[in-house]
Design a protein around this motif. Structure first.
Motif, short mmCIF file in Angstrom:
data_model
loop_
_atom_site.label_atom_id
_atom_site.label_comp_id
_atom_site.label_asym_id
_atom_site.label_seq_id
_atom_site.Cartn_x
_atom_site.Cartn_y
_atom_site.Cartn_z
N VAL A 48 11.50 -6.74 9.97
CA VAL A 48 11.91 -8.12 9.74
C VAL A 48 11.31 -9.02 10.82
O VAL A 48 11.45 -8.75 12.01
N LEU A 49 10.63 -10.07 10.39
CA LEU A 49 9.97 -11.02 11.29
C LEU A 49 10.87 -12.25 11.44
O LEU A 49 11.22 -12.89 10.45
N VAL A 50 11.24 -12.56 12.67
CA VAL A 50 12.16 -13.67 12.96
C VAL A 50 11.38 -14.71 13.76
O VAL A 50 11.19 -14.56 14.97
N LYS A 77 12.99 -5.40 14.31
CA LYS A 77 12.86 -6.84 14.33
C LYS A 77 11.74 -7.27 15.28
O LYS A 77 11.64 -6.75 16.39
N VAL A 78 10.91 -8.22 14.84
CA VAL A 78 9.89 -8.82 15.70
C VAL A 78 10.22 -10.29 15.84
O VAL A 78 10.42 -10.98 14.83
N ILE A 79 10.31 -10.78 17.08
CA ILE A 79 10.72 -12.17 17.31
C ILE A 79 9.64 -12.94 18.07
O ILE A 79 8.85 -12.36 18.83
N ILE A 80 9.61 -14.26 17.84
CA ILE A 80 8.83 -15.17 18.66
C ILE A 80 9.75 -16.32 19.09
O ILE A 80 10.86 -16.47 18.57
N ARG A 81 9.27 -17.13 19.99
CA ARG A 81 10.05 -18.24 20.53
C ARG A 81 9.96 -19.46 19.62
O ARG A 81 8.90 -19.78 19.08
N ALA A 104 9.11 -8.33 20.92
CA ALA A 104 8.85 -9.75 21.14
C ALA A 104 7.36 -10.00 21.28
O ALA A 104 6.64 -9.23 21.92
N ILE A 105 6.90 -11.09 20.68
CA ILE A 105 5.51 -11.52 20.77
C ILE A 105 5.46 -12.87 21.46
O ILE A 105 6.26 -13.77 21.15
N GLN A 106 4.56 -13.02 22.40
CA GLN A 106 4.34 -14.31 23.05
C GLN A 106 2.86 -14.48 23.35
O GLN A 106 2.36 -14.02 24.37
N LEU A 110 0.77 -7.07 18.35
CA LEU A 110 1.23 -5.69 18.37
C LEU A 110 1.05 -5.08 16.99
O LEU A 110 0.86 -5.79 15.99
N CYS A 111 1.11 -3.75 16.93
CA CYS A 111 1.04 -3.03 15.67
C CYS A 111 2.30 -2.20 15.48
O CYS A 111 2.79 -1.58 16.43
N ILE A 112 2.81 -2.22 14.28
CA ILE A 112 3.90 -1.35 13.88
C ILE A 112 3.42 -0.64 12.63
O ILE A 112 3.33 -1.23 11.55
#
Length: 275
Positions: A48-50, A77-81, A104-106, A110-112
Motif C-alpha cells: 500500500v502506497l501512502v 506500507k510505503v510512505i512519503i512526506r 519511507a521514501i524521501q 526502493l524495490c519491493i
C-alpha cells in the motif's frame, strides 16, 4: 501481489484538536472508515502506497500513535512526506519510528519484489489548479455549538507586491522539488532499469498535472523515465460528477488521485503482479 494506494489519511489519534470531523460528514470518524476499508481490501502480502499527509502531529512523538495505527494494518506500507507532515524529521529518524511493516521514501527509491518505487513531496505545479472542480464544504459546527452568520466580507485590496512575492517563492519551491524528483528518478534508474521488467511507480503528494493530464514539467520527467503509475493526493473534495473522469492514462503513464476522501477511505487497486 496487489499494489494499492491511499493518500492523505490525516490522522490525529494523539492530536485531538486536529480532528477532521469538522470538515463535513464524510470525514466523521474517518480512521475507523480507513481501517474498515483497508482490512476488507488489502491482504498481508500486498503493498500500500501512502502519498503523504499522514499525521497532523507537529513532532515525531506526537505522530507515533498514527504511525503505529498504519503499521498495524495489513500489508507493507510505503510512505512519503506531505505538506502537512510537520512531524517528519530526517529519513533516518522516520525509518526508526515506522517499524518493520513500513518503508519511507524521501527523494530516493526502493524495490519491493518486482515493484520499484521513487518519490518526493512536489509542490503546486505552475498553471495547474483545481479550484473550480472542488465541492467546497462548510465546516460543520459541533453539537450545541452556535454557528454565527458570517459577516459579508469586504472586497480584499489586491496587494500586487505580495502576490508577486508569493509567486516567486512558489516557483522557487517548485523548482527545488522538481530537482528532488529528478534525483529520485535517477535513483530508480540505478536500482531498476526500464528493461529489467520492474513495475515502476512514482509517489508524489501534489498532483503532477491537471485532471485532463495536460503536459507539465513533471509529466515530461515521468515519461522520460518510463514510469508506469503515478500516485498522488493533496486535492480534497474533488467533485464526483466530473465527465470525463479525472486523470487516467497518457503517453503510457497512469495517473491516480488517491486522496482518501475521493476514494471513500478505501485503498485503490493500482496493479497486480507476480512476486
Amino acid at each position: 501481489m496487489k499494489i494499492f494506494a491511499l493518500a492523505d489519511p490525516h490522522l490525529s489519534l494523539n492530536t485531538p484538536n486536529k480532528s477532521h470531523d469538522k470538515f463535513g460528514a464524510r470525514w466523521a470518524d474517518h480512521p475507523r472508515k480507513i481501517e474498515a476499508g483497508w482490512r476488507a481490501t488489502v491482504g498481508g502480502d500486498d503493498l500500500v502506497l501512502v502519498a503523504g499527509d499522514i499525521s497532523w502531529a507537529m513532532k515525531m512523538e506526537g505522530a507515533q500513535a498514527d504511525l503505529d495505527f498504519l503499521a498495524g494494518l495489513p500489508g507493507t506500507k510505503v510512505i512519503i512526506r506531505g505538506n502537512h507532515d510537520y512531524w517528519w524529521s530526517t529519513p533516518a529518524k522516520v525509518r526508526r519510528a515506522i517499524g518493520p511493516t513500513m518503508r519511507a521514501i524521501q527523494h530516493d527509491a526502493l524495490c519491493i519484489g518486482r515493484v520499484a518505487i521513487c518519490g518526493t513531496r512536489l509542490w503546486d505545479v505552475p498553471g495547474v489548479g483545481f479550484g473550480r472542480l472542488i465541492d467546497w464544504q462548510v465546516a460543520t459546527p459541533k453539537v450545541g455549538e452556535l454557528q454565527e452568520k458570517p459577516a459579508r466580507p469586504e472586497k480584499p485590496v489586491r496587494d500586487e507586491k505580495a502576490i508577486a512575492a508569493k509567486a516567486a517563492e512558489d516557483e522557487k519551491i517548485y523548482l527545488r522539488e522538481l530537482e528532488r524528483l529528478r534525483r529520485s528518478l535517477t535513483a530508480l534508474e540505478e536500482i531498476a532499469p526500464p528493461d529489467r521488467g520492474f513495475l515502476r511507480i512514482a509517489m508524489l503528494h501534489y498532483p503532477p498535472c491537471d485532471v485532463a493530464m495536460n503536459p507539465t514539467g513533471v509529466t515530461k520527467l515521468l515519461e522520460e523515465h518510463a514510469i508506469n503509475h503515478v500516485v498522488f493526493g493533496h486535492v480534497h473534495n474533488l467533485r464526483q460528477d466530473l465527465n470525463p473522469a479525472p486523470f487516467g492514462e497518457r503517453n503510457g503513464v497512469h495517473y491516480h488521485l488517491t486522496a482518501c476522501d475521493y476514494l471513500d477511505f478505501t485503498p485503490k487497486l493500482i496493479a497486480t503482479i507476480d512476486n
